[in-house]
Write a protein that holds these residues in place. Structure first.
Motif, PDB file in Angstrom:
ATOM      1  N   GLU A 185       0.826  -1.210   0.000  1.00 38.60           N
ATOM      2  CA  GLU A 185       0.000   0.000   0.000  1.00 38.60           C
ATOM      3  C   GLU A 185       0.859   1.258   0.000  1.00 38.60           C
ATOM      4  O   GLU A 185       0.522   2.247  -0.656  1.00 38.60           O
ATOM      5  CB  GLU A 185      -0.936  -0.004   1.212  1.00 38.60           C
ATOM      6  N   ILE A 186       1.960   1.243   0.724  1.00 37.77           N
ATOM      7  CA  ILE A 186       2.855   2.407   0.756  1.00 37.77           C
ATOM      8  C   ILE A 186       3.437   2.664  -0.626  1.00 37.77           C
ATOM      9  O   ILE A 186       3.439   3.805  -1.122  1.00 37.77           O
ATOM     10  CB  ILE A 186       3.979   2.197   1.786  1.00 37.77           C
ATOM     11  N   ASN A 190       2.046   5.975  -3.142  1.00 35.13           N
ATOM     12  CA  ASN A 190       2.953   7.119  -3.109  1.00 35.13           C
ATOM     13  C   ASN A 190       3.934   7.073  -4.280  1.00 35.13           C
ATOM     14  O   ASN A 190       4.111   6.044  -4.929  1.00 35.13           O
ATOM     15  CB  ASN A 190       3.736   7.133  -1.786  1.00 35.13           C
ATOM     16  N   ASP A 191       4.554   8.219  -4.534  1.00 36.93           N
ATOM     17  CA  ASP A 191       5.520   8.348  -5.626  1.00 36.93           C
ATOM     18  C   ASP A 191       6.903   7.927  -5.139  1.00 36.93           C
ATOM     19  O   ASP A 191       7.757   8.767  -4.877  1.00 36.93           O
ATOM     20  CB  ASP A 191       5.525   9.789  -6.145  1.00 36.93           C
ATOM     21  N   ALA A 215       5.883  -6.864  -2.037  1.00 36.18           N
ATOM     22  CA  ALA A 215       5.229  -5.554  -2.133  1.00 36.18           C
ATOM     23  C   ALA A 215       5.547  -4.876  -3.469  1.00 36.18           C
ATOM     24  O   ALA A 215       4.671  -4.280  -4.096  1.00 36.18           O
ATOM     25  CB  ALA A 215       5.673  -4.667  -0.968  1.00 36.18           C
ATOM     26  N   LEU A 216       6.780  -4.966  -3.899  1.00 37.49           N
ATOM     27  CA  LEU A 216       7.175  -4.377  -5.181  1.00 37.49           C
ATOM     28  C   LEU A 216       6.399  -5.030  -6.326  1.00 37.49           C
ATOM     29  O   LEU A 216       5.920  -4.344  -7.239  1.00 37.49           O
ATOM     30  CB  LEU A 216       8.675  -4.541  -5.391  1.00 37.49           C
ATOM     31  N   GLN A 217       6.254  -6.339  -6.273  1.00 37.27           N
ATOM     32  CA  GLN A 217       5.525  -7.054  -7.322  1.00 37.27           C
ATOM     33  C   GLN A 217       4.042  -6.716  -7.303  1.00 37.27           C
ATOM     34  O   GLN A 217       3.433  -6.457  -8.350  1.00 37.27           O
ATOM     35  CB  GLN A 217       5.726  -8.557  -7.153  1.00 37.27           C
ATOM     36  N   LYS A 221       4.057  -1.482  -9.913  1.00 38.59           N
ATOM     37  CA  LYS A 221       4.966  -0.437 -10.384  1.00 38.59           C
ATOM     38  C   LYS A 221       6.348  -1.035 -10.686  1.00 38.59           C
ATOM     39  O   LYS A 221       6.748  -2.035 -10.105  1.00 38.59           O
ATOM     40  CB  LYS A 221       5.117   0.667  -9.330  1.00 38.59           C
ATOM     41  N   PHE A 222       7.051  -0.402 -11.622  1.00 42.20           N
ATOM     42  CA  PHE A 222       8.415  -0.798 -11.935  1.00 42.20           C
ATOM     43  C   PHE A 222       9.365   0.208 -11.300  1.00 42.20           C
ATOM     44  O   PHE A 222       9.556   1.307 -11.808  1.00 42.20           O
ATOM     45  CB  PHE A 222       8.611  -0.870 -13.452  1.00 42.20           C
TER      46      PHE A 222
END
Length: 238
Positions: A185-186, A190-191, A215-217, A221-222
């Motif tokens: 979620e973070i 967020n950017d 979390a990255l997966q 987002k990349f």
């Protein structure tokens, strides 16, 4: 709005109160010996209470519910603390530093005058369980996700890792939770510009690395990321 939120099965609840203790937002209270969700807008839907329940009485559901209101949660925490202070007869603080999100700015003056190292921490709180999902300091941030022990093992931790980063720390073994949902979620909300994961060489630190990678997966987002491993004698292994 329709969103994910917890549901408590009163038949399964044994009244131990563990979920109310685990809920940092104060959304759960004990009513007539049973756990009860008191306000929808206090529930962030991340489920820190789920692993605390010994009977499996808590689950996630998708239903119409008021949006999570972080400011209302913080105000409620401050109110409860003030009430506690009044009862104990101790001076009232301006607020609980463990729950209030804030940025920290440092100058180089003290280091120049005393030759002492300057803290590079740029925000509070830092514990993954306490940090809000959304905060101004996350905008354009380089995110550092570090195991608790790394700052003690690696002498130049502030200069090498914390400097220029927003810092989140935790220990999945001691906290007994899966950080992946909150970290997702973070990152998603967020950017975030990059993610650095700093862990110890010990096997239990693999939980933190796994949660960050998950979390990255799941964020969709990349984002550039790296993992740094610290040895128990304070060396960078990779």
């Amino acid at each position: 709005m329709k969103r994910r939120i917890i549901e408590i099965d009163r038949e399964k609840c044994n009244g131990c109160g563990a979920c109310a203790e685990a809920c940092h937002e104060g959304a759960i209270a004990m009513v007539e010996g049973k756990a009860q969700l008191m306000r929808d807008d206090y529930c962030d839907g991340l489920g820190d209470c789920l692993p605390a329940c010994p009977t499996g009485a808590i689950s996630f559901v998708e239903r119409e519910a008021a949006a999570y209101d972080e400011q209302a949660v913080l105000a409620n925490k401050q109110k409860k603390m003030q009430e506690k202070m009044r009862k104990e007869g101790t001076p009232l603080p301006c607020g609980c530093p463990g729950s209030q999100s804030r940025s920290i700015r440092h100058t180089e003056t003290r280091q120049a005058e005393t030759a002492e190292p300057v803290s590079r921490l740029s925000q509070w709180p830092v514990q993954i369980k306490l940090v809000p999902v959304r905060a101004p300091y996350f905008d354009g941030a380089k995110l550092l996700i570090a195991a608790d022990c790394t700052a003690y093992a690696y002498a130049a931790f502030h200069e090498r890792f914390i400097k220029g980063h927003i810092t989140l720390v935790g220990c999945p073994k001691l906290d007994g939770v899966d950080y992946s949902e909150k970290l997702t979620e973070i990152i998603r909300s967020n950017d975030i510009q990059s993610v650095t994961i700093v862990r110890m060489e010990v096997p239990c630190c693999g939980g933190l690395e796994h949660a960050a990678k998950t979390a990255l997966q799941q964020s969709g987002k990349f984002i550039p990321w790296q993992v740094v491993t610290i040895s128990t004698d304070g060396r960078i292994l990779d």
